[in-house]
Write an enzyme that holds these catalytic residues in place. Structure first.
Site, short mmCIF file in Angstrom:
data_model
loop_
_atom_site.label_atom_id
_atom_site.label_comp_id
_atom_site.label_asym_id
_atom_site.label_seq_id
_atom_site.Cartn_x
_atom_site.Cartn_y
_atom_site.Cartn_z
CG ASP A 145 -16.55 -4.28 -2.44
OD1 ASP A 145 -15.92 -3.42 -1.81
OD2 ASP A 145 -16.03 -4.99 -3.32
CB CYS A 203 8.53 2.20 -8.19
SG CYS A 203 7.78 1.03 -9.33
CB CYS A 206 1.34 0.91 -10.91
SG CYS A 206 1.61 2.34 -9.83
CB CYS A 226 -10.31 2.80 -14.91
SG CYS A 226 -9.86 1.25 -14.11
CB CYS A 253 -7.51 -3.65 -16.48
SG CYS A 253 -5.84 -3.25 -17.01
CB CYS A 256 -1.80 -0.81 -12.05
SG CYS A 256 -3.33 -1.22 -11.20
CB CYS A 260 2.94 -3.90 -8.25
SG CYS A 260 3.41 -3.37 -6.59
#
Length: 362
Positions: A145, A203, A206, A226, A253, A256, A260
């Site tokens: 990153d 599915c 999420c 988000c 958060c 999601c 899963c």
């Protein structure tokens, strides 16, 4: 085995790749894949995401242009990208129950321990040193990153997993609770097979569970909605229409990922540095709200949480306290910081008190 950039044969290249993968696992990486630099299939998807302003005010996502998907522009001479993953889930039990306790703070699992940037980067540097002892006169650069790199695209191309509908890279044997890192190099190693197939099927768990409905559709996240963006990157006021949807999530958060089905295959990390610090995996909101700035800086030293800053920390907790079940302790805690010298913090405290039907004199 000692080689130089004038001697590398196909056999040596294959042997070296095996040695690199063995060493990577010794260093704590659960998997490593090798790919080339061609990300052409991802360019249009990324550019469309930017054109729709789904990156919010994260200008760094846009300002580097083609460097983000053209490794040779970022680091001239790059031929290969080594993509690694490292598991970080420190608690094998799902923290979903914590989201139901309105007086407790929910902090994204990735940030409970030591800042992963430092740990992953230091391991990548050790991996580079190992390779340099064998393959001389080659160049290497490690990224975690820390540069404009489409790391998930490289992870998919190197075989680490597929793009889930929640935009995360998902691995059949490990779910998605892992960090990614890359090494750019001019060392011509053999390529691994990209993960071309997707295993999400029909599915949509999420997408459906997202508290703020931040997903425009499969594989498309609107950062402006988000909670991770709102609680970490956003430095101003959180949109009022989203505050009540944030629950007790004060830093990031995980919904999601928590929902899963593939994460039932995730494994507990062996890294002690990723273990929760200061009981941040089970702490009352009031206790964290009572931290002064000195305490915040002390408790978040070496942690990714410090990225938010103290003002946003108070802002986020104020929203969570506004969403908590009402009681005198919460109301008293909110009132105690009404005079905090920040218009942003005051605004969110007043909103929180309003949720508890507390009227303030103007």
């Amino acid at each position: 085995m000692k080689i130089t950039n004038t001697q590398l044969s196909e056999k040596q290249s294959q042997e070296l790749a095996l040695l690199i993968k063995e060493e990577a696992k010794k260093l704590g990486f659960q998997q490593i894949g090798i790919t080339d630099t061609d990300l052409s299939e991802h360019i249009d998807v990324y550019q469309n995401w930017l054109d729709n302003d789904f990156h919010a005010d994260l200008d760094y996502m846009d300002k580097h242009g083609a460097k983000r998907w053209t490794a040779e522009q970022l680091i001239p001479g790059t031929l290969r990208v080594l993509s690694v993953r490292m598991d970080y889930m420190s608690d094998p039990e799902s923290p979903m129950e914590l989201l139901k306790q309105s007086d407790k703070a929910y902090i994204s699992r990735y940030s409970l321990g030591r800042d992963y940037h430092k740990l992953v980067r230091s391991r990548l540097k050790k991996l580079i040193q190992f390779i340099k002892e064998i393959a001389q006169n080659y160049e290497f650069r490690a990224f975690v990153d820390s540069a404009p790199v489409l790391e998930r695209a490289f992870a998919q191309k190197s075989g680490l997993g597929w793009f889930g509908k929640n935009t995360m890279i998902i691995n059949k044997k490990a779910g998605s609770w892992f960090f990614l890192g890359e090494v750019f190099t001019d060392l011509p190693l053999p390529l691994d097979t990209p993960h071309e197939s997707e295993h999400c099927g029909r599915c949509t768990a999420c997408l459906d569970i997202c508290p703020t409905q931040a997903f425009v559709g499969p594989h498309i996240l609107d950062s402006r909605r988000c909670i991770s963006y709102l609680t970490i990157e956003l430095k101003g006021s959180i949109p009022e229409e989203l505050r009540s949807k944030m629950g007790n999530r004060i830093f990031g958060c995980d919904d999601c990922q928590l929902i899963c089905p593939w994460n039932r295959f995730s494994k507990q990390t062996p890294e002690d540095d990723f273990s929760p610090r200061h009981q941040l995996n089970d702490t009352k909101l009031i206790d964290l709200f009572n931290w002064d700035e000195e305490t915040f800086l002390s408790k978040t030293e070496g942690s990714a949480i410090r990225r938010a800053g103290y003002e946003s920390w108070l802002r986020n907790i104020a929203v969570a306290l506004g969403n908590a079940n009402s009681n005198e302790s919460i109301i008293s805690a909110l009132k105690s910081k009404l005079d905090y010298p920040s218009a942003i913090v005051q605004e969110h405290i007043k909103w929180a008190l309003k949720q508890h039907d507390i009227k303030l004199l103007k």
